[in-house]
Write a protein that holds these residues in place. Structure first.
Motif, mmCIF file in Angstrom:
data_model
loop_
_atom_site.group_PDB
_atom_site.id
_atom_site.type_symbol
_atom_site.label_atom_id
_atom_site.label_comp_id
_atom_site.label_asym_id
_atom_site.label_seq_id
_atom_site.Cartn_x
_atom_site.Cartn_y
_atom_site.Cartn_z
ATOM 1 N N TYR A 52 -45.806 -42.829 71.258
ATOM 2 C CA TYR A 52 -46.236 -44.178 70.876
ATOM 3 C C TYR A 52 -47.738 -44.258 70.605
ATOM 4 C CZ TYR A 52 -41.523 -45.633 71.851
ATOM 5 O OH TYR A 52 -40.165 -45.767 71.809
ATOM 6 N N THR A 57 -42.589 -46.444 65.739
ATOM 7 C CA THR A 57 -41.125 -46.363 65.784
ATOM 8 C C THR A 57 -40.652 -44.974 65.387
ATOM 9 O OG1 THR A 57 -40.882 -46.985 63.456
ATOM 10 C CG2 THR A 57 -40.891 -48.807 65.086
ATOM 11 N N ARG A 58 -39.396 -44.706 65.678
ATOM 12 C CA ARG A 58 -38.755 -43.464 65.243
ATOM 13 C C ARG A 58 -38.765 -43.385 63.719
ATOM 14 N NH1 ARG A 58 -33.200 -42.563 63.637
ATOM 15 N NH2 ARG A 58 -32.679 -40.351 63.867
#
Length: 194
Positions: A52, A57-58
């Protein structure tokens, strides 16, 4: 005399590039589903917090990783070949070079399996069009008319995509010498000697 105790060196902070490369390795090994934060953190020996620090985000990681793959492919294949003066030799070298890039083939095959994903479809469309355009241009420079050049470029690219997909399922099974002969035959078919 007291023994001097040395502290272990602190682990270097991971960069976004480290995460991107790990994501590409996971993608190549097990597909898009394997690109997940916790398993990647374990692979890299860090906590999720490191992730992070670099990505919200992924999906942001996946986007950065596939853009890295696309950029590396462009930088390591297209850019050097653009310097080859003879267009026929440029196509021959393109085929020889790309036929031996196993890691990128594995990533490419994994991306094709995920083509219906919103991040992947546009990437493959863009990368495929750029590759076809590059080969079409080389065929045009080699003296082929526009239609023939475009058809040969599509044929070459279709053969590449098909071969990568077949290799993913373990076909065709070839020895090194058989594979080299296959590549030579493919080149002779696409670019006949004058």
């Amino acid at each position: 005399m007291p023994r001097k105790v040395t502290k272990p060196e602190p682990k270097a902070r991971l960069s976004a590039v480290d995460w991107e490369l790990a994501a590409l390795e996971a993608l190549a090994e097990s597909g898009l589903g394997a690109v997940a934060i916790e398993p990647l953190a374990r692979r890299l020996g860090v906590t999720k917090g490191s992730f992070y620090w670099h990505f919200p985000t992924r999906e942001a990681l996946i986007q950065a990783a596939i853009e890295r793959w696309e950029h590396n492919d462009e930088e390591q294949v297209v850019a050097p070949l653009a310097k080859v003066a003879d267009p026929r030799e440029r196509v021959r070298e393109l085929i020889r070079l790309t036929s031996h890039r196993r890691p990128t083939h594995t990533i490419f095959a994994a991306l094709f399996r995920a083509i219906d994903q919103p991040l992947i479809g546009p990437l493959l469309e863009r990368a495929s069009q750029r590759r076809i355009d590059f080969v079409t241009h080389a065929f045009r420079e080699a003296g082929f008319d526009a239609k023939t050049a475009a058809n040969r470029a599509r044929l070459a690219y279709s053969a590449y995509v098909g071969f990568v997909q077949l290799a993913h399922i373990g076909q065709p099974r070839m020895t090194h010498d058989e594979f080299e002969r296959y590549i030579d035959d493919f080149i002779d078919t696409l670019i006949p000697s004058r």
